[in-house]
Design an enzyme around this catalytic site. Structure first.
Site: not given
Ligand SMILES: *[C@@H]1O[C@H](CO)[C@@H](O)[C@H](O)[C@H]1NC(C)=O
Ligand SMILES: *[C@@H]1O[C@H](CO)[C@@H](O)[C@H](O)[C@H]1NC(C)=O
Ligand SMILES: *[C@@H]1O[C@H](CO)[C@@H](O)[C@H](O)[C@H]1NC(C)=O
Ligand SMILES: *[C@@H]1O[C@H](CO)[C@@H](O)[C@H](O)[C@H]1NC(C)=O
Length: 597
Positions: A414, A491, A493-495
């Site tokens: 990511s 990004q 959010f990906e974490l």
């Protein structure tokens, strides 16, 4: 022709030796009157003189220009060899007196008798033979008829002793023993010899010496006729003259040991030396010995060796050596005393044995120092190669966690997409390039991991959030490249999704890459804030981290899922480990288990 000539000469020589006629030998009748029970010596000379002088080359040497044919001169090197024989009866056979005789010693042209009681009266014959000139026309021999008698009349007070001393640098005299008792008018003419050579100037019963030097020392012989009749007996006495210095007035002097303490090693043998200088004394009775002393008693120590190590007119140095098989604690408590004594007095030197500690201490220090250095070096090595060691352990353990977990990817990557896809400085690697180029290049191509890159591997079209969650679910690791862009961008959010998934999925582990430093925004979800604090973080160090051999990649690989070694490096490590012995591998396995627990 020549060899036959030599054989002839040899035969001639043999014949002469074998058929020795003693008839032609000049003869002297000698009387030895000795005092029973006293030490006394006697000596016979090989008095070859007159026409027979030529028997001795050294007495009549040729001048360099003279021909050897002009006898009686001899060339140097024609040295005479003197042999002594004893004849049994007047005409009996000759028996040679060789060197090994217990009481009679032939020495060059003299024959010494050591013990009067054992001296046999009889006829003694000496023969001189030239070594290199066998043709001598005269009988080179001399005959002595010896009579040996003990003294019967009471000894006269004035009789001189057989051992006389001359004080160096003073005036003195050498007197002929037994002659002093006669009245002056009856005193016969005396012939004196010093070391076998006649002293032609001396005719009286004593030799006066004005100034005594060391060359006056020697064996003197005085001969005098017992009656004026020429064929009568001649009495002979031997005097040993020693030139000396005055007796010392001092006690002996211990040369060594000089120290009071001797360092010794326990359990080792020990040799103790004591050297003592004794001043000259005419009646010399030196005492030198070692003894041991403890608190309340003392006892002797057997002398291993006693020898004179220096001897001059003035002094003698004697060394006494004792030998100890093994030094024990008992000896450490004792005093070792070297004792020396002469008639003036005694001296001692005491030494104490001390255990040698320096050596042991040095060993201990050296040992400690080298151990410390070793530990330090090992510590530095372990610190430097910690990740490598852990990787080695992982590879060795060969637990393949990818088997049967139904996951497709090794890692989901990511990263923040760059808004301004502007020019990238060659000295700088962007986070996007790291994710899209370097990660696949190193982890996929070199180490065989499978990565999930959203733009590359997930077909577009699905719901973004769902796609993300699915991709993470299918991955064993989540790698998050953190930067201000990332933390403030969408990004993150990906974490957040990955953290939530990891809480319920044991097989999913997250790795943070700190690409550049950032400030945590207030708006960050609490679960992400906590994750940032606890998750393993690897720092990207710019160009230094680019090569696949850098520590950055080693750290990443350490956190990646364990697989069978697939890459070249993995195979190489595996091969090394296989060469380890069983014991070693067992040890490593235990060590690795502990490290990875
Ligand atoms: C012979 O005598 C000389 C001097 O008297 C002495 O030094 C030497 O040792 C003697 N040799 C032997 C074999 O006794
Ligand atoms: C010999 O000695 C004795 C005593 O020892 C003495 O009476 C005598 O006078 C001495 N004789 C001579 C000649 O010195
Ligand atoms: C010397 O002694 C021999 C025998 O020993 C004898 O015949 C001779 O007469 C003696 N001569 C003198 C002068 O005493
Ligand atoms: C050593 O000399 C002293 C006097 O200096 C004496 O008292 C002692 O008895 C002597 N020791 C021996 C063993 O002769």
């Amino acid at each position: 022709m020549l060899p036959w000539g030599w054989v002839f000469l040899w035969l001639l020589g043999r014949q002469r030796t074998g058929g020795l006629s003693t008839a032609g030998c000049p003869t002297k009748k000698l009387l030895w009157t000795y005092s029973p029970g006293k030490e006394e010596e006697f000596v016979l000379f090989c008095h070859i003189s007159g026409p027979w002088r030529s028997c001795f080359s050294h007495e009549n040497q040729c001048s360099p220009t003279q021909s050897p044919k002009a006898l009686p001169c001899r060339h140097q090197g024609d040295l005479a060899e003197v042999r002594w024989y004893r004849q049994h009866g007047d005409v009996g056979p000759l028996e040679e007196i060789a060197g090994g005789h217990p009481h009679i010693t032939p020495n060059e042209s003299m024959l010494y008798f050591r013990t009067p009681e054992l001296a046999e009266p009889g006829t003694y014959i000496c023969r001189a033979r030239l070594r290199s000139a066998p043709r001598v026309d005269v009988p080179c021999c001399f005959k002595t008829v010896l009579d040996v008698r003990p003294q019967t009349e009471a000894p006269c007070n004035a009789s001189a002793p057989h051992k006389q001393f001359l004080l160096l640098g003073t005036m003195g005299s050498i007197r002929c023993p037994r002659l002093g008792c006669q009245a002056d008018s009856h005193r016969p003419e005396v012939t004196w010899y010093q070391n076998g050579k006649v002293l032609s100037g001396e005719k009286s019963d004593s030799i006066l010496v004005d100034d005594i030097y060391d060359y006056h020392q020697g064996t003197y012989v005085c001969d005098y006729a017992l009656s004026p009749n020429a064929s009568s007996w001649i009495a002979r006495a031997v005097v040993h003259v020693r030139t000396i210095v005055a007796d010392t007035k001092f006690k002996p002097d211990i040369v060594y040991p000089t120290q009071d303490v001797l360092e010794v090693e326990l359990g080792k043998p020990l040799t103790l030396h004591c050297a003592v200088r004794f001043g000259f004394q005419r009646d010399f009775n030196p005492v030198i010995r070692w003894y041991i002393k403890d608190a309340d008693r003392e006892w002797g120590f057997p002398t291993f060796q006693e020898k004179s190590i220096k001897s001059t007119f003035e002094e003698e140095v004697i060394e006494c050596v004792v030998f100890l098989k093994e030094v024990t604690w008992r000896e450490l408590g004792c005093k070792f005393v070297c004792f020396a004594q002469n008639s003036v007095g005694n001296v001692t030197q005491t030494i104490r044995l001390k255990e040698k500690r320096g050596g042991v201490l040095l060993y201990v220090l050296l040992g400690t120092a080298s151990t410390l250095v070793g530990l330090l070096a090992a510590g530095v090595l372990v610190y430097t190669y910690w990740i490598e060691i852990l990787l080695l352990c992982q590879i060795y353990q060969s637990k393949d966690e990818t088997l049967g977990d139904k996951k497709e990817f090794d890692a989901f990557v990511s990263y923040a997409k760059q808004c301004a896809s502007g020019s990238e400085a060659p000295s700088h690697v962007s986070e996007e390039r790291l994710a899209l180029n370097l990660f696949p290049e190193v982890l996929e191509n070199k180490y065989g991991f499978t990565l999930c890159l959203l733009d590359r591997d997930v077909a577009p079209g699905g719901v973004y959030a769902e796609d993300i969650v699915n991709a993470i679910k299918k991955s064993r690791r989540g790698i998050f490249i953190l930067s201000p862009n990332y933390i403030n961008g969408p990004q993150v959010f990906e974490l957040q999704a990955a953290v939530n998934l990891a809480l319920s999925d044991q097989m999913l582990k997250l790795i943070l890459i700190k690409f550049s430093s950032f400030q945590e925004p207030e708006s960050l979800p609490p679960v992400v804030k906590k994750a940032l604090r606890v998750l393993p973080t690897i720092t990207w160090r710019g160009l230094k981290s680019v090569p696949s051999s850098s520590r950055f990649w080693a750290q990443v690989r350490y956190h990646m899922p364990m697989r069978h070694p697939r890459g070249r490096v993995g195979r190489w490590l595996g091969a090394i480990l296989q060469t380890f012995s069983l014991e070693r591998t067992r040890w490593i396995r235990n060590c690795c288990n502990e490290l990875t627990v």
